[in-house]
Design an enzyme around this catalytic site. Structure first.
Site, mmCIF file in Angstrom:
data_model
loop_
_atom_site.group_PDB
_atom_site.id
_atom_site.type_symbol
_atom_site.label_atom_id
_atom_site.label_comp_id
_atom_site.label_asym_id
_atom_site.label_seq_id
_atom_site.Cartn_x
_atom_site.Cartn_y
_atom_site.Cartn_z
ATOM 1 N N TYR A 19 -0.523 49.559 71.857
ATOM 2 C CA TYR A 19 -0.741 51.218 73.100
ATOM 3 C C TYR A 19 -1.323 52.187 73.825
ATOM 4 O O TYR A 19 -1.526 52.409 74.135
ATOM 5 C CB TYR A 19 0.818 51.424 72.453
ATOM 6 C CG TYR A 19 1.091 53.026 73.948
ATOM 7 C CD1 TYR A 19 1.812 52.784 74.861
ATOM 8 C CD2 TYR A 19 1.078 54.260 73.048
ATOM 9 C CE1 TYR A 19 2.272 53.893 74.995
ATOM 10 C CE2 TYR A 19 1.309 55.214 73.168
ATOM 11 C CZ TYR A 19 1.721 55.135 74.825
ATOM 12 O OH TYR A 19 1.892 56.998 75.457
ATOM 13 N N GLU A 41 9.784 59.534 76.508
ATOM 14 C CA GLU A 41 9.274 61.148 75.755
ATOM 15 C C GLU A 41 10.555 61.664 75.158
ATOM 16 O O GLU A 41 10.483 62.180 74.449
ATOM 17 C CB GLU A 41 8.466 61.551 76.691
ATOM 18 C CG GLU A 41 6.924 61.188 76.826
ATOM 19 C CD GLU A 41 6.310 60.864 75.579
ATOM 20 O OE1 GLU A 41 6.181 60.953 74.333
ATOM 21 O OE2 GLU A 41 5.118 60.164 75.717
ATOM 22 N N TRP A 49 7.749 58.197 67.732
ATOM 23 C CA TRP A 49 8.272 57.602 68.541
ATOM 24 C C TRP A 49 7.213 55.892 68.857
ATOM 25 O O TRP A 49 7.764 54.699 69.632
ATOM 26 C CB TRP A 49 5.842 57.602 69.740
ATOM 27 C CG TRP A 49 5.714 57.127 70.956
ATOM 28 C CD1 TRP A 49 4.051 55.640 70.659
ATOM 29 C CD2 TRP A 49 5.704 56.970 72.057
ATOM 30 N NE1 TRP A 49 4.752 56.115 71.929
ATOM 31 C CE2 TRP A 49 5.689 55.913 73.131
ATOM 32 C CE3 TRP A 49 6.923 58.179 72.381
ATOM 33 C CZ2 TRP A 49 5.757 55.623 74.495
ATOM 34 C CZ3 TRP A 49 7.588 57.729 73.753
ATOM 35 C CH2 TRP A 49 6.767 57.065 74.360
#
Length: 196
Positions: A19, A41, A49
């Site tokens: 990512y 988010e 995350w």
């Protein structure tokens, strides 16, 4: 061959590194992808995350590949089914906010032609290039993320506090917050210098 130096936050996890190496900080202009990122988010609030990143494929399946026109039409029954889905964060407020945000997203598209056109006005169409020496120099929010958060909330979006908005801006490439020792800092800066 020397090992690549990356931003410290992505650690050694292969998914996190992929990512970081291919997505994070790359200027994003696709409305569907922007809706996905804004949703994820918001889902991250109170979580890490990597937790949300590991659930991304499940989110895509659960939320019609983040087509805001489809998600905006989700019913109470759809919300109840989502609350039973172990592949996503089963938080009633986050699920209902995704549906409400899809409706607000469509309104922004109608007003500005695209969410992309609306969003990139906040940086005058050009990513902000920061020069962070290390992770400790990173900010959790800025006056710009405050302004984006305030405007999104005014338009009916939820789970868009300033910290979430800044993380969204970093991820979507409105700001280049790769640390200067990271191999992606210069690469992302070069992408950002191209005509948008």
């Amino acid at each position: 061959m020397p090992e690549l130096v990356r931003c410290a936050w992505c650690g050694a996890d292969a998914l996190y590194q992929a990512y970081h190496d291919t997505e994070w900080g790359v200027p994003l202009h696709d409305d569907r992808a922007l809706f996905e990122l804004l949703t994820l988010e918001g889902a991250q609030a109170g979580l890490s995350w990597i937790t949300v990143l590991r659930k991304r494929d499940n989110y895509r399946a659960a939320f019609a590949n983040f087509d805001p026109a489809v998600v905006a039409c989700f019913t109470e029954a759809d919300q109840a089914a989502l609350m039973l889905n172990p592949g996503i964060v089963r938080n009633r407020l986050k699920i209902s906010s995704t549906i409400g945000n899809a409706r607000a997203f469509l309104a922004v598209q109608a007003e500005f032609g695209s969410f992309d056109a609306y969003l990139w006005r906040f940086v005058d169409g050009r990513p902000i290039q920061n020069a962070l020496a290390s992770l400790k120099d990173a900010q959790a929010s800025t006056p710009l993320s405050d302004a984006l958060s305030k405007d999104l909330k005014k338009r009916g979006f939820r789970f868009v506090g300033s910290t979430i908005c800044y993380a969204f801006m970093q991820a979507a490439g409105l700001v280049n917050d790769h640390t200067t020792d990271c191999f992606r800092h210069g690469e992302v800066a070069a992408l950002s210098s191209r005509p948008l």
